[in-house]
Write an enzyme that holds these catalytic residues in place. Structure first.
Site, PDB file in Angstrom:
ATOM      1  N   GLY A 105       0.792  -1.219   0.000  1.00 21.29           N
ATOM      2  CA  GLY A 105       0.000   0.000   0.000  1.00 21.29           C
ATOM      3  C   GLY A 105       0.821   1.264   0.000  1.00 21.29           C
ATOM      4  O   GLY A 105       0.343   2.330   0.392  1.00 21.29           O
ATOM      5  N   LEU A 108       4.124   2.698  -4.546  1.00 16.73           N
ATOM      6  CA  LEU A 108       5.306   2.561  -5.405  1.00 16.73           C
ATOM      7  C   LEU A 108       5.199   1.373  -6.359  1.00 16.73           C
ATOM      8  O   LEU A 108       6.181   0.983  -6.978  1.00 16.73           O
ATOM      9  CB  LEU A 108       6.567   2.418  -4.543  1.00 16.73           C
ATOM     10  CG  LEU A 108       6.894   3.586  -3.611  1.00 16.73           C
ATOM     11  CD1 LEU A 108       8.159   3.300  -2.805  1.00 16.73           C
ATOM     12  CD2 LEU A 108       7.043   4.894  -4.386  1.00 16.73           C
ATOM     13  N   SER A 110       4.480  -1.792  -5.592  1.00 16.04           N
ATOM     14  CA  SER A 110       5.197  -2.944  -5.039  1.00 16.04           C
ATOM     15  C   SER A 110       4.544  -4.281  -5.382  1.00 16.04           C
ATOM     16  O   SER A 110       5.240  -5.264  -5.622  1.00 16.04           O
ATOM     17  CB  SER A 110       5.338  -2.801  -3.519  1.00 16.04           C
ATOM     18  OG  SER A 110       4.074  -2.663  -2.895  1.00 16.04           O
ATOM     19  N   ASP A 155       2.462   0.045 -13.684  1.00 19.49           N
ATOM     20  CA  ASP A 155       3.382  -0.557 -12.715  1.00 19.49           C
ATOM     21  C   ASP A 155       4.127  -1.744 -13.301  1.00 19.49           C
ATOM     22  O   ASP A 155       5.342  -1.891 -13.116  1.00 19.49           O
ATOM     23  CB  ASP A 155       2.627  -1.003 -11.464  1.00 19.49           C
ATOM     24  CG  ASP A 155       1.978   0.146 -10.732  1.00 19.49           C
ATOM     25  OD1 ASP A 155       2.222   1.303 -11.112  1.00 19.49           O
ATOM     26  OD2 ASP A 155       1.218  -0.114  -9.787  1.00 19.49           O
TER      27      ASP A 155
END
Length: 354
Positions: A105, A108, A110, A155
């Site tokens: 959360g 970035l 992740s 992402d």
């Protein structure tokens, strides 16, 4: 033999949200982002025991699955299960260990970087000829299709490609334009940018759900903000390519003001106060990285004012994190060394590495 992989996390400068299919399939999306030297890591090894063991160091959890049974998505290690289901049909057992440099959360990217990292490890195991486009596309298919997780596509592509990228999203294709930025501009950005962790994590799917609903009901304020952000990503790209980093910093402010119009949940009182404190201390601009609601924020300030901005952020309860840009995408390798296996302690479903 051990098979290992690392995939970089990213910070998003502009256009985030226009890469979500509900918008990009109709209008097309533009995103400007860069990867940093924070990673999602995967360790993979084959085992004689016909069992799959998945250890998450981030959640301190262990999941065991009989290798000869179908994998079920039930909220336990589903990202790893999704990759296993697509990339592994062997009868031997597996041991997978994952960990991430950023908390869940964080904004970035992740989770998507972890999927890319897992694919990278299986690419190494099976000697697969997968390009960054192949890896990113399959990571999107796993997250958005197989697992039904709401979100965009930047992402996965950022983590697979690495570096500074301007991405174009259309219904039937994605184009990643790797930017050749002068080294002095890159150094200037690293010198003047501040990455700050608000210590407030958020569930991005709820924020993205609000954005999707706004697009579906043709909410004009939200749509206009997304159109502006898409065009704004082009202007920020030009500022980087033509060597105008201070202008780029000022454009971050515009990006943040427009992003907040996409959904009411993107900002909150805490984030607004942090932003105000940073600007008062001398930041030219900034924004949340990712969907919003919390996680990491970034700020651009002239070098002479950077310390004042950092002090203001720390006073506001924010953790300033050092970073550098990572210009490479997902990397995988093999290790044949006999490494000491960490002592493990099992407490119910907890896994602790001593």
């Amino acid at each position: 033999m051990f098979y290992r992989s690392k995939a970089p996390l990213r910070i998003s400068f502009a256009g985030g949200g226009t890469d979500i299919a509900s918008y990009s399939d109709i209008y097309g999306g533009n995103v400007l982002n860069v990867t940093i030297n924070k990673y999602a890591y995967t360790h993979l090894e084959l085992r004689e025991v016909p069992q799959i063991e998945i250890y998450s160091q981030d959640f301190e959890s262990i999941t065991r699955i009989k290798a000869n049974k179908d994998l079920q998505f039930n909220g336990e290690s589903d990202l790893a299960k999704g990759v296993i289901k697509r990339f592994y049909e062997g009868s031997a057992g597996l041991r997978i260990v994952t960990h991430n440099d950023a908390p869940p959360g964080s904004g970035l990217g992740s989770s998507s970087a972890m999927v890319v990292s897992l694919i990278g490890a299986f690419r190494e195991l099976k000697n697969l000829a997968l390009s960054p486009y192949d890896i990113a596309r399959r990571a999107c298919e796993i997250e958005r299709g197989d697992l039904g997780i709401l979100g965009g596509m930047q992402d996965q592509y950022a983590s697979a490609f690495g570096g500074f990228n301007f991405m174009e999203f259309q219904k039937d294709h994605v184009i990643v334009n790797s930017l050749r930025i002068d080294p002095w501009v890159i150094h200037e950005l690293e010198y003047n940018l501040i990455l700050a962790y608000t210590r407030k994590n958020r569930l991005s799917s709820r924020i993205i759900e609000s954005q999707v609903k706004n697009v579906e009901r043709n909410d004009q304020a939200s749509l206009n903000a997304m159109h502006n952000l898409k065009a704004h990503a082009v202007e920020m790209k030009k500022a980087l390519l033509t060597g105008r980093p201070d202008e780029f910093g000022k454009l971050l402010d515009y990006a943040w003001q427009e992003k907040k119009k996409m959904a009411a949940t993107i900002s909150n009182g805490q984030l607004d106060q942090i932003y105000e404190d940073a600007v008062k201390a001398g930041a030219l601009g900034g924004k949340v990285s990712g969907a919003g609601g919390g996680g990491f924020m970034m700020f651009y300030c002239e070098s002479t004012r950077k310390r004042r901005v950092m002090e203001a952020l720390v006073k506001a309860g924010v953790e300033v994190m050092s970073f550098n840009f990572e210009l490479s995408g997902v990397q995988s390798w093999r290790s044949s060394r006999e490494l000491r296996t960490p002592q493990t302690v099992f407490t119910k479903d907890k896994f602790l590495a001593a």
